[in-house]
Enzyme design. Structure first.
Site, PDB file in Angstrom:
ATOM      1  N   ARG A   1      13.293 -48.637  13.150  1.00  0.00           N
ATOM      2  CA  ARG A   1      14.099 -48.089  12.064  1.00  0.00           C
ATOM      3  C   ARG A   1      14.273 -46.598  12.280  1.00  0.00           C
ATOM      4  O   ARG A   1      13.298 -45.873  12.416  1.00  0.00           O
ATOM      5  CB  ARG A   1      13.359 -48.262  10.733  1.00  0.00           C
ATOM      6  CG  ARG A   1      13.660 -49.497  10.039  1.00  0.00           C
ATOM      7  CD  ARG A   1      13.210 -49.524   8.617  1.00  0.00           C
ATOM      8  NE  ARG A   1      12.157 -48.624   8.176  1.00  0.00           N
ATOM      9  CZ  ARG A   1      11.749 -48.552   6.926  1.00  0.00           C
ATOM     10  NH1 ARG A   1      12.312 -49.307   6.006  1.00  0.00           N
ATOM     11  NH2 ARG A   1      10.778 -47.751   6.567  1.00  0.00           N
TER      12      ARG A   1
ATOM     13  N   THR B   1      18.164 -42.611   8.703  1.00  0.00           N
ATOM     14  CA  THR B   1      19.170 -43.531   8.128  1.00  0.00           C
ATOM     15  C   THR B   1      18.559 -44.856   7.670  1.00  0.00           C
ATOM     16  O   THR B   1      19.201 -45.604   6.941  1.00  0.00           O
ATOM     17  CB  THR B   1      20.240 -43.860   9.179  1.00  0.00           C
ATOM     18  OG1 THR B   1      19.599 -44.591  10.250  1.00  0.00           O
ATOM     19  CG2 THR B   1      20.883 -42.603   9.738  1.00  0.00           C
TER      20      THR B   1
ATOM     21  N   ASP C   1       2.336 -48.303   7.307  1.00  0.00           N
ATOM     22  CA  ASP C   1       3.131 -48.601   8.509  1.00  0.00           C
ATOM     23  C   ASP C   1       2.418 -49.688   9.318  1.00  0.00           C
ATOM     24  O   ASP C   1       1.368 -49.448   9.911  1.00  0.00           O
ATOM     25  CB  ASP C   1       3.299 -47.323   9.337  1.00  0.00           C
ATOM     26  CG  ASP C   1       4.282 -47.540  10.467  1.00  0.00           C
ATOM     27  OD1 ASP C   1       4.076 -48.473  11.276  1.00  0.00           O
ATOM     28  OD2 ASP C   1       5.277 -46.794  10.546  1.00  0.00           O
TER      29      ASP C   1
ATOM     30  N   ASP D   1       1.813 -48.994  13.146  1.00  0.00           N
ATOM     31  CA  ASP D   1       0.758 -47.994  13.374  1.00  0.00           C
ATOM     32  C   ASP D   1      -0.624 -48.571  13.078  1.00  0.00           C
ATOM     33  O   ASP D   1      -1.597 -48.273  13.777  1.00  0.00           O
ATOM     34  CB  ASP D   1       0.992 -46.764  12.499  1.00  0.00           C
ATOM     35  CG  ASP D   1       2.091 -45.871  13.059  1.00  0.00           C
ATOM     36  OD1 ASP D   1       2.429 -46.015  14.254  1.00  0.00           O
ATOM     37  OD2 ASP D   1       2.614 -45.040  12.299  1.00  0.00           O
TER      38      ASP D   1
END
Ligand code: PRP
Ligand code: URA
Length: 209
Positions: free
Chosen positions: A104, A108, A200, A203
């Site tokens: 991603r 945006t 995340d 991660d």
């Protein structure tokens, strides 16, 4: 119209609560993602067609049931989807695995494709796309569009945590794709992260933060 299945099985919910905890180690997080994927796979494959076969037990002949030769493929969205593959393959050892690399764009929030490798007979297979997070739905929708461009017709999407914008997007873009999640959280924050979510996923699986 596609369906949203939320798996509230106690084992899945228990593991998910540990997954959400910010103090859970990378090792434990990775193991839990695999275990949840395996439990969800068990549920999402409930509709696989069976055929009767005759087998000889040590006592007598038996009419038993086997999966009717259905060909399956699991397609993780890189990176975080990789964490779900082992759990799926443990239950479906003869499935093939394709990979779609998307990240991603942090500004945006649009998915950017960087890798694709699919089994050559992917069009003959039912596909389960896996990715732990289903936030704006941009990545999942792009992966399904991509698979359809390659001729795939029967696609399911399996994620661990979803949010309403993602489900709305999938219903608009891919009303033929059923979605399986372990939880639907209420919203996204300004950075497109699921709230409360688990942070995340990539991660936390790979220890990159
Ligand atoms: C995460 C996640 C999904 C995507 C979900 O990937 O694994 O692919 O975001 O968000 P969306 O529904 O808004 O598209 P990310 O882009 O962080 O890449 P990574 O897996 O390489 O960390
Ligand atoms: N991607 C993640 O890894 N986590 C989120 O909450 C949203 C997208």
């Amino acid at each position: 119209m596609s369906e949203l299945h939320v798996y509230d099985h106690p084992l899945i919910q228990h593991k998910l609560s540990i997954l959400r905890d910010k103090n859970t180690s990378v090792k434990e997080f990775r193991e839990l993602v695999g275990e949840i994927a395996m439990l969800m796979c068990y549920e999402a494959t409930r509709d696989l067609p069976l055929e009767e076969v005759e087998v000889e037990t040590p006592v007598d002949k038996a009419i038993a049931k086997r999966i009717a030769g259905k060909k399956l493929a699991v397609v993780p969205i890189l990176r975080a989807g990789l964490g779900m593959v082992d759990g799926m393959v443990a239950l479906m050892p003869s499935c093939k695995v394709g990979h779609i690399g998307l990240y991603r764009d942090p500004e945006t929030l649009q998915p950017v494709e960087y890798y694709c490798k699919l089994p050559p007979d992917i069009t003959e297979r039912d596909v389960i796309v896996v990715d732990p997070m289903f936030a704006t739905g941009g990545s999942a929708s792009a992966a399904c569009t991509f698979l359809k461009e390659h001729g795939c017709r029967h696609i399911k999407l399996m994620c661990i945590i979803g949010a309403p914008p993602a489900w709305e997007k999938m219903q608009q873009d891919h009303p033929d794709v059923d979605v399986y999640v372990a939880a639907m959280d209420p919203k996204l924050n300004d950075h497109g992260y699921i709230v409360p979510g688990l942070g995340d996923a990539g991660d936390r699986i790979f220890g990159t933060k």
